[in-house]
Design a protein around this motif. Structure first.
Motif, mmCIF file in Angstrom:
data_model
loop_
_atom_site.group_PDB
_atom_site.id
_atom_site.type_symbol
_atom_site.label_atom_id
_atom_site.label_comp_id
_atom_site.label_asym_id
_atom_site.label_seq_id
_atom_site.Cartn_x
_atom_site.Cartn_y
_atom_site.Cartn_z
ATOM 1 N N GLY A 58 -15.136 -1.974 34.730
ATOM 2 C CA GLY A 58 -14.011 -1.050 34.318
ATOM 3 C C GLY A 58 -12.802 -2.160 34.041
ATOM 4 O O GLY A 58 -11.941 -1.761 33.281
ATOM 5 N N ASP A 59 -12.872 -3.335 34.638
ATOM 6 C CA ASP A 59 -11.887 -4.224 34.507
ATOM 7 C C ASP A 59 -11.725 -4.997 33.297
ATOM 8 O O ASP A 59 -12.643 -5.057 32.360
ATOM 9 C CB ASP A 59 -11.815 -5.481 35.357
ATOM 10 N N PRO A 60 -10.336 -5.380 32.519
ATOM 11 C CA PRO A 60 -10.362 -5.915 31.344
ATOM 12 C C PRO A 60 -10.730 -7.422 31.516
ATOM 13 O O PRO A 60 -10.244 -7.870 32.725
ATOM 14 C CB PRO A 60 -9.150 -5.911 30.794
ATOM 15 N N ASP A 110 -16.373 -1.972 25.507
ATOM 16 C CA ASP A 110 -15.443 -1.520 24.491
ATOM 17 C C ASP A 110 -14.226 -2.745 24.503
ATOM 18 O O ASP A 110 -14.020 -3.446 25.584
ATOM 19 C CB ASP A 110 -14.437 -0.256 25.213
ATOM 20 N N GLY A 111 -13.825 -2.715 23.262
ATOM 21 C CA GLY A 111 -12.843 -3.973 22.903
ATOM 22 C C GLY A 111 -11.439 -3.487 23.188
ATOM 23 O O GLY A 111 -11.210 -2.512 23.148
ATOM 24 N N ILE A 112 -10.520 -4.270 23.316
ATOM 25 C CA ILE A 112 -9.105 -4.219 23.606
ATOM 26 C C ILE A 112 -8.274 -4.860 22.567
ATOM 27 O O ILE A 112 -7.768 -4.284 21.546
ATOM 28 C CB ILE A 112 -8.726 -4.632 24.788
ATOM 29 N N GLU A 113 -8.359 -6.224 22.323
ATOM 30 C CA GLU A 113 -7.588 -7.026 21.184
ATOM 31 C C GLU A 113 -8.124 -8.430 21.244
ATOM 32 O O GLU A 113 -8.832 -8.887 22.242
ATOM 33 C CB GLU A 113 -6.205 -7.028 21.623
ATOM 34 N N VAL A 116 -12.185 -7.446 26.404
ATOM 35 C CA VAL A 116 -12.886 -6.351 26.431
ATOM 36 C C VAL A 116 -13.027 -5.766 27.782
ATOM 37 O O VAL A 116 -12.601 -6.351 28.758
ATOM 38 C CB VAL A 116 -14.383 -6.710 26.106
ATOM 39 N N TYR A 117 -13.443 -4.568 28.105
ATOM 40 C CA TYR A 117 -13.581 -4.041 29.218
ATOM 41 C C TYR A 117 -14.955 -4.104 30.038
ATOM 42 O O TYR A 117 -16.114 -3.865 29.123
ATOM 43 C CB TYR A 117 -13.393 -2.430 29.508
ATOM 44 N N VAL A 118 -15.080 -4.498 31.277
ATOM 45 C CA VAL A 118 -16.182 -4.788 31.822
ATOM 46 C C VAL A 118 -17.051 -3.204 31.980
ATOM 47 O O VAL A 118 -16.197 -2.384 32.305
ATOM 48 C CB VAL A 118 -16.463 -5.160 33.285
ATOM 49 N N PRO A 119 -18.439 -2.863 31.346
ATOM 50 C CA PRO A 119 -18.701 -1.555 31.274
ATOM 51 C C PRO A 119 -18.594 -0.920 32.924
ATOM 52 O O PRO A 119 -19.240 -1.677 33.631
ATOM 53 C CB PRO A 119 -20.006 -1.453 30.791
ATOM 54 N N SER A 170 -19.454 -12.796 36.747
ATOM 55 C CA SER A 170 -19.743 -12.555 38.278
ATOM 56 C C SER A 170 -19.112 -11.157 38.250
ATOM 57 O O SER A 170 -17.843 -10.996 37.889
ATOM 58 C CB SER A 170 -19.203 -13.418 39.375
ATOM 59 N N ILE A 171 -19.777 -10.117 38.773
ATOM 60 C CA ILE A 171 -19.289 -8.942 38.831
ATOM 61 C C ILE A 171 -19.186 -8.501 40.369
ATOM 62 O O ILE A 171 -20.089 -8.402 41.061
ATOM 63 C CB ILE A 171 -20.205 -7.918 38.162
ATOM 64 N N ALA A 172 -18.060 -7.959 40.658
ATOM 65 C CA ALA A 172 -17.734 -7.577 42.063
ATOM 66 C C ALA A 172 -18.839 -6.304 42.410
ATOM 67 O O ALA A 172 -18.988 -5.333 41.766
ATOM 68 C CB ALA A 172 -16.345 -6.875 42.321
ATOM 69 N N GLN A 173 -19.347 -6.198 43.582
ATOM 70 C CA GLN A 173 -20.182 -5.054 44.187
ATOM 71 C C GLN A 173 -19.356 -4.221 44.561
ATOM 72 O O GLN A 173 -18.458 -4.366 45.442
ATOM 73 C CB GLN A 173 -20.965 -5.788 45.267
ATOM 74 N N GLN A 174 -19.732 -2.816 44.090
ATOM 75 C CA GLN A 174 -19.071 -1.633 44.715
ATOM 76 C C GLN A 174 -20.174 -0.684 45.066
ATOM 77 O O GLN A 174 -21.362 -0.667 44.872
ATOM 78 C CB GLN A 174 -18.345 -1.032 43.397
#
Length: 974
Positions: free
Chosen positions: A871-873, A907-910, A928-931, A970-974
């Motif tokens: 969800g992060d940009p 999803d893109g931002i700018e 972009v946003y990490v899905p 790298s993606i944080a584990q949630q």
């Protein structure tokens, strides 16, 4: 296409103080799109020889041993024995007789290699001559003629649905009331007309039986069944029989408005009502003809057939009392009273695609078959001789070789019972062949080969004996005293769950006259019992043979009675083998790891990281040299990933040349003539004899898929290469066009271009306007000037070995020549493909793979210790995305830039365009946003409880062009 694309590279004058590699000539041998390429060789006089297989009836022949292809696409059969004649078409998928005029025939002529394109042909003189009809489709599948008005024709097509003509084929109109599941119309593969009511049509449309009662204007769905045969009972109006592709029969009593199942004693592909006896039916099965006298209520065996037939394909001539049924390559004439059965037609053809019968004549449409071709070119590329060679069925050249005198040896497989053999041949029947042509192109000998083996390679010794190697799954003809006279694993064995077909390699030696089998043995069982696929063979001066395959290299003594030392790393799978003048053995192949030697050109194999959803890494390509006993590896080097090396050759200095196939990017190049233009393309590379130095390396080919399938060095030092160009973007490009090139190779000069790479991906594929590139080479002085397509390109930065620059907007589309000038001298010109987009993502270490140059939402670099959260940009840095306009400070690309994390769309931002710390030139930066998988569950339940791995792939796609694999986030584990 190839000749046009490379014309600039050939014709550009080399008016420099240095000499560079260049084309001497390019020859397209045949442009029929019906050819395959087997191999290439040269003789001591500098002549070039190529061989392969062709479907083309117009292959260029000159001073030919066989002047025409020995197969046809259409035959007229008037009786048994030799009462048949070929009618000239090279391949046909259907033949139809005009019911009102038996001298008028229609045939669907096809490309035998692919089935399409196809063309509707008409003959008004019983097939003596044909003229084409003009249709809006070249994907024709079926033709039906109105039985009461032969001016009304229906043609079923793959791409245009059903077409109708009311003027004998002069004009055509689509019948478009049916809509297919995909855009366009239903594919029609069969159309049948009720002779008693010609407005009633039944058709197989996309696997459904449909019905029209108004000549095709409107349709109703009747059965969701793949119907391949429909027949109308002329004695009972409205009575219709339909058979599915599985032989299930249905019957209708209301002219096809409804059907019920009919019980039959066996699957019947066709049910034929007898017009002379009400209620009598003939049912065509695979192994027998069945008869019913009560309209199908009961059946009895009529006659057993002498061979299994394609029960969907038959033809009947009730007036003359004959039914015709066919196997894949033979026809039986069965009397309609079932009292006689006679083979008719040519004894050996290709696949029988269609039959039609009338007036005591049957016409056979055949999917055309291949013959072998052999062509000799002089040192300037002119044809000396060119010939077909083969029988009336499929003949496929698999391997060829040439001796120093210009004798050509070819081996392969055959389905022809009439393959041309010479007097005293070793064998006069079989499934493989070996033949030898003299230097003039005349036949020295021709023979069928030993039974039980499929050849893959051929070599010849100084006495003229031919060594054939390949694969066998049992039944090999072996000789006394050989190394392995029997195969203990060949055939089907069980792995505890299901049967596995297991193989062995084999080697056979044919004497110089083709009349004697000197030895024949299985090879491979001691070091890997299953699946030993022998793919290459080389013969030493002492008569010993080296065979390479899935389990390494085997060294047989001169009598093939023993295997000598086979000290080869277990993981190495050789593709090609050659013996140098000093007796050492070179092999090229693949391996996961290999003990490369000190000073190797590529001492390590730098593979991109294996990331989820990006597939596994290809094995490394390895080039190695052994002593003559295979006791020691003398030299070895890696040569990138996953290349096929199809040929090895040597020049007079002992340098080794490799020819094969590779992807459009990643080949190590040195003074190349061109870079890659297609996803699969060819290459030739020259290495020093100790495999320490790359002396020359270039891609070859155009925008079609291409591979160098044969390559040799002539006595004058020029390299000749050949191969076939195929259809890009297909899993099976099929036979295509044959190309042969002669290339002048020179030593690497001090001022040269070696590669042109994307500054982000570090790959040398196609480039695009606005992309940041790095031109790599040597000798770039402080005054060096880069030009592209004749346009001067200012550098971003420059060293003696690299110029970083931005591709100008004004370069021509398609391709451009890249060159560097320095201190009055000019480098080689390199032909580079220019695409609309060529995206590459920057990595943190500059290698083009590994951790991507990606910023988290706080502006810090993304790393395993500093991951982004779902969800992060994030910000991704790239180049090569195509034309960009700046609007209110934002970068607006002409083509959408799609970013994917672990294969999931972001999803893109700018987006922005500008400098970035540590990166060259103006860089495209997209946010972009990490899905977040939790937000995707409603659209896709598979995301329920989904958790990213800590390291996943990040890719970009622009205008259908993907960025490189191997960039990680790298993606944080949630």
């Amino acid at each position: 296409m190839l000749r046009h694309l490379l014309a600039v590279a050939i014709l550009t004058p080399l008016a420099f103080s240095q000499t560079f590699p260049a084309f001497q000539w390019i020859e397209e041998i045949d442009s029929s799109a019906g050819d395959s390429f087997t191999g290439l060789g040269v003789d001591s006089a500098g002549n070039t020889y190529i061989a392969g297989s062709t479907y083309s009836p117009n292959f260029p022949v000159q001073s030919a041993a066989q002047s025409h292809i020995d197969s046809a696409g259409l035959y007229e059969i008037t009786g048994p024995g030799s009462a048949y004649a070929a009618l000239g078409l090279s391949s046909a998928s259907a033949v139809v007789i005009d019911p009102q005029n038996p001298n008028t025939l229609y045939a669907i002529a096809t490309s035998a290699s692919e089935g399409w394109p196809s063309q509707l042909m008409r003959s008004t003189n019983g097939g003596a001559t044909f003229t084409p009809l003009s249709l809006p489709s070249t994907q024709i599948e079926t033709l039906t003629i109105n039985p009461s008005n032969d001016q009304i024709l229906y043609v079923g097509t793959y791409d245009q649905g059903l077409l109708k003509s009311t003027d004998g084929g002069a004009t055509w109109n689509p019948l478009s009331s049916l809509q297919a599941p995909q855009p366009g119309q239903f594919e029609f593969v069969g159309v049948w007309i009720d002779p008693a009511n010609p407005e009633v049509l039944l058709a197989n449309a996309y696997g459904n039986l449909v019905r029209s009662a108004d000549g095709g204007a409107t349709w109703q769905m009747i059965l969701s069944t793949d119907i391949f045969s429909v027949s109308f009972d002329s004695a009972v109006p409205g009575l219709v029989y339909a058979s599915s592709n599985l032989g299930a029969v249905s019957v209708s009593t209301d002219d096809g408005q409804s059907f019920t199942s009919l019980t039959t004693p066996a699957p019947l592909g066709t049910v034929l009502p007898d017009p002379t006896q009400s209620g009598r039916l003939l049912g065509v099965g695979e192994f027998a003809i069945y008869v019913s006298t009560d309209s199908g209520s009961t059946w009895t065996l009529g006659v057993n057939l002498t061979f299994p037939v394609n029960y969907i394909q038959s033809a009947i001539d009730w007036a003359h009392g004959f039914l015709y049924v066919a196997s894949s390559s033979a026809i039986l004439e069965v009397s309609t009273n079932l009292q006689s059965m006679t083979p008719v037609g040519p004894p050996s053809t290709g696949y029988v695609a269609s039959l039609a019968a009338a007036n005591g004549v049957v016409y056979e449409a055949v999917s055309g078959t291949r013959d072998v071709y052999v062509t000799k070119l002089d040192p300037l590329g002119n044809i000396v001789y060119s010939t077909y060679f083969g029988g009336s069925n499929d003949d496929v050249a698999i391997a060829m070789t040439v001796d120093a005198s210009g004798n050509v040896y070819v081996t392969g497989t055959t389905m022809s019972t009439d393959f041309p053999v010479t007097k005293g041949a070793y064998a006069t029947s079989g499934a493989t062949f070996v033949f030898k042509l003299n230097p003039t192109g005349s036949v020295a000998y021709s023979t069928y080969g030993p039974a039980g083996g499929t050849p893959a390679a051929i070599a010849v010794d100084t006495s003229g004996s031919a060594y054939i190697a390949g694969t066998s799954n049992g039944g090999l003809t072996t000789t006394t005293g050989v190394y392995e006279p029997t195969c203990t694993v060949c055939g089907i064995t069980s792995n505890g769950f299901f049967g596995v077909l297991t193989f062995s390699g084999f080697a056979s030696k044919i004497g110089p006259t083709g009349s004697t089998l000197l030895y024949s043995t299985y090879v491979g069982q001691p070091i890997g019992l299953e699946g030993n696929l022998i793919t290459s063979v080389a013969v030493a001066s002492d008569g010993t043979a080296y065979l390479g395959g899935a389990n390494g290299i085997f060294h047989l003594n001169a009598a093939a009675s023993a295997a000598l030392n086979t000290n080869v790393p277990a993981s190495f799978t050789p593709q090609s083998i050659a013996i140098a003048a000093d007796g050492t053995v070179y092999a090229a192949g693949t391996a996961n790891t290999f003990p490369v030697t000190a000073g190797a050109f590529e001492a390590s194999y730098a593979a991109a990281p294996s990331l989820p959803n990006q597939g596994s890494n290809l094995p490394a390509t390895v080039i190695a040299r052994w002593d003559s006993q295979l006791s020691n590896v003398l030299d070895a080097t890696y040569f990138g990933p996953g290349r096929s090396v199809n040929a090895i050759s040597f020049d007079s200095a002992g340098n080794v040349y490799l020819g094969g196939g590779t992807g459009e990017a990643g080949l190590p190049t040195r003074t190349p003539i061109q870079l890659g233009f297609a996803a699969e393309t060819g290459f030739v590379s020259e290495l020093s004899s100790d495999l320490s130095t790359l002396l020359f390396s270039s891609y070859f080919g155009d925008t079609q898929d291409f591979g160098v399938q044969g390559m040799a060095v002539r006595v004058d030092g020029n390299v000749v290469l050949g191969g076939s160009s195929g259809i890009p973007g297909t899993s099976n490009p099929g036979p295509s066009n044959i190309w042969v090139n002669s290339v002048i190779v020179t030593p690497p000069p001090p001022l040269r271009i070696d590669s042109v790479v994307n500054a982000a991906s570090q790959l040398d594929g196609p480039i695009s306007a606005g992309e940041t590139i790095v031109v790599q080479g040597a000798g770039f002085g402080s005054t060096a000037q880069l030009s592209m397509g004749g346009v001067a390109v200012p550098p971003i930065s420059m060293t003696a070995t690299a110029i970083t620059a931005t591709v100008p907007q004004g370069v021509p589309a398609g391709s451009a020549l890249v060159q560097v000038s320095s201190s009055g001298a000019s480098s080689n010109e390199v032909l580079v493909a220019l695409n609309a987009t060529a995206p590459g993502i920057f990595s943190q270490n500059g290698s083009g793979f590994g951790q991507g140059y990606i910023l988290n939402k706080d502006g810090t670099l993304n790393t395993p210790s500093n991951p982004a959260a779902p969800g992060d940009p994030i910000s991704v840095f790239a180049t090569g995305v195509g034309p960009i306009a700046i609007t209110d400070g934002y970068a607006v690309s002409q083509y959408p830039v799609d970013v994917y994390v672990d294969g999931i769309f972001c999803d893109g931002i700018e987006a922005f365009l500008g400098p970035a710390p540590g990166l060259p030139g103006n860089v495209f930066q997209i946010q972009v946003y990490v899905p977040n998988p939790a937000n995707l569950v409603s659209a896709n339940p598979n995301f329920q409880n989904f958790v990213y791995p800590p390291l996943v792939g990040l890719t970009m796609q622009v205008n259908g062009v993907p960025s490189q694999n191997g960039i990680a986030i790298s993606i944080a584990q949630q």
